[in-house]
Design a protein around this motif. Structure first.
Motif, PDB file in Angstrom:
ATOM      1  N   THR A  79      -0.670   9.144   7.174  1.00  0.00           N
ATOM      2  CA  THR A  79      -0.460  10.007   6.025  1.00  0.00           C
ATOM      3  C   THR A  79       0.246   9.222   4.919  1.00  0.00           C
ATOM      4  O   THR A  79       0.773   8.131   5.155  1.00  0.00           O
ATOM      5  CB  THR A  79       0.405  11.223   6.402  1.00  0.00           C
ATOM      6  N   THR A  80       0.250   9.787   3.713  1.00  0.00           N
ATOM      7  CA  THR A  80       0.915   9.127   2.595  1.00  0.00           C
ATOM      8  C   THR A  80       2.403   8.956   2.864  1.00  0.00           C
ATOM      9  O   THR A  80       2.986   7.902   2.574  1.00  0.00           O
ATOM     10  CB  THR A  80       0.706   9.946   1.306  1.00  0.00           C
TER      11      THR A  80
ATOM     12  N   ILE B 157      -1.860   1.223   3.475  1.00  0.00           N
ATOM     13  CA  ILE B 157      -2.853   2.288   3.292  1.00  0.00           C
ATOM     14  C   ILE B 157      -4.254   1.793   3.620  1.00  0.00           C
ATOM     15  O   ILE B 157      -5.047   2.496   4.255  1.00  0.00           O
ATOM     16  CB  ILE B 157      -2.806   2.813   1.840  1.00  0.00           C
TER      17      ILE B 157
ATOM     18  N   SER C 181      -5.467  -1.056  -3.198  1.00  0.00           N
ATOM     19  CA  SER C 181      -5.696  -0.908  -1.757  1.00  0.00           C
ATOM     20  C   SER C 181      -6.984  -1.616  -1.347  1.00  0.00           C
ATOM     21  O   SER C 181      -7.024  -2.326  -0.334  1.00  0.00           O
ATOM     22  CB  SER C 181      -5.786   0.576  -1.380  1.00  0.00           C
TER      23      SER C 181
ATOM     24  N   ASN D 131      -9.714   5.359   0.478  1.00  0.00           N
ATOM     25  CA  ASN D 131      -8.280   5.434   0.181  1.00  0.00           C
ATOM     26  C   ASN D 131      -7.987   5.903  -1.243  1.00  0.00           C
ATOM     27  O   ASN D 131      -6.865   5.726  -1.721  1.00  0.00           O
ATOM     28  CB  ASN D 131      -7.643   4.048   0.404  1.00  0.00           C
TER      29      ASN D 131
ATOM     30  N   LYS E 206      -7.657   8.951  -2.611  1.00  0.00           N
ATOM     31  CA  LYS E 206      -6.643   9.995  -2.741  1.00  0.00           C
ATOM     32  C   LYS E 206      -5.249   9.447  -2.474  1.00  0.00           C
ATOM     33  O   LYS E 206      -4.327   9.635  -3.286  1.00  0.00           O
ATOM     34  CB  LYS E 206      -6.940  11.148  -1.784  1.00  0.00           C
ATOM     35  N   GLN E 207      -5.091   8.750  -1.337  1.00  0.00           N
ATOM     36  CA  GLN E 207      -3.777   8.203  -0.994  1.00  0.00           C
ATOM     37  C   GLN E 207      -3.328   7.162  -2.010  1.00  0.00           C
ATOM     38  O   GLN E 207      -2.174   7.169  -2.452  1.00  0.00           O
ATOM     39  CB  GLN E 207      -3.823   7.568   0.398  1.00  0.00           C
TER      40      GLN E 207
END
Length: 207
Positions: free
Chosen positions: A133-134, A127, A43, A71, A73-74
């Motif tokens: 959101t994911t 992302i 990302s 980014n 976590k996603q």
């Protein structure tokens, strides 16, 4: 001679761009070492190369780690999800070899793999560039895969070419590994970002 070393000289601009891509590539490889961080690193790589394509903020190190943190976590969740999907598809390939309809099943699996790879190529730039959101990121990546089919096919063609070259001979494989260690990942991301720039402009104008 002074004109040659002028920062505005096209040759110097090209050299500076290559240097930036080499630095970015090294940062990307370093950040991927734990393996679990590959999603966040991808990302961040997309975030920086898109900025480079657009001629925006040139601070490679700062922009990379800014996107990596934002980014993490996603990117990690999507990375783990992607691994599980490709493991599942790989197991289906193995199991389908025992069926009499293997030829038909294999074609269907290749189509599913192509779609999954396309979503994988889109989702990390999505992302890094959009706040969502994911679940929305995955949905948007899927919609873009089919909504921008010509670009999707070009991306798949480039990915397929690289895979073909890697598997065609040991010398080419070794050469690609060396180039990947120098600037391969960042160069490919830069090429993809040229296409993502054109794709994302449509959605930016709608927001």
């Amino acid at each position: 001679m002074s004109r040659f070393f002028n920062p505005d000289n096209p040759v110097m601009e090209f050299i500076a761009k290559i240097f930036d891509l080499v630095i970015l590539n090294l940062i990307f490889i370093f950040s991927c070492v734990p393996i679990i961080t590959i999603g966040a690193s991808t990302s961040a790589l997309s975030y920086v190369t898109l900025k480079m394509v657009r001629g925006e903020d040139p601070y490679i190190w700062r922009n990379f780690w800014k996107s990596f943190r934002q980014n993490f976590k996603q990117g990690t969740l999507v990375w783990i999800f992607s691994i599980l999907i490709f493991i599942f598809l790989g197991m289906d390939f193995i199991n389908s070899q025992n069926t009499s309809l293997f030829a038909v099943v294999r074609i269907l699996l290749w189509i599913v793999c192509a779609v999954a790879l396309s979503v994988f190529l889109y989702v990390f730039p999505v992302i890094s560039h959009f706040v969502c959101t994911t679940k929305q990121a995955l949905k948007n990546a899927l919609l873009m895969t089919f909504g921008h089919l010509p670009y999707t096919l070009m991306m798949l063609a480039l990915a397929g070419l690289l895979l073909f070259l890697c598997s065609s001979s040991s010398k080419l494989f070794a050469m690609i590994v060396v180039l990947s260690g120098i600037c391969g990942f960042s160069v490919v991301s830069f090429v993809y970002s040229i296409m993502f720039d054109r794709i994302f402009q449509k959605y930016e104008s709608e927001t």
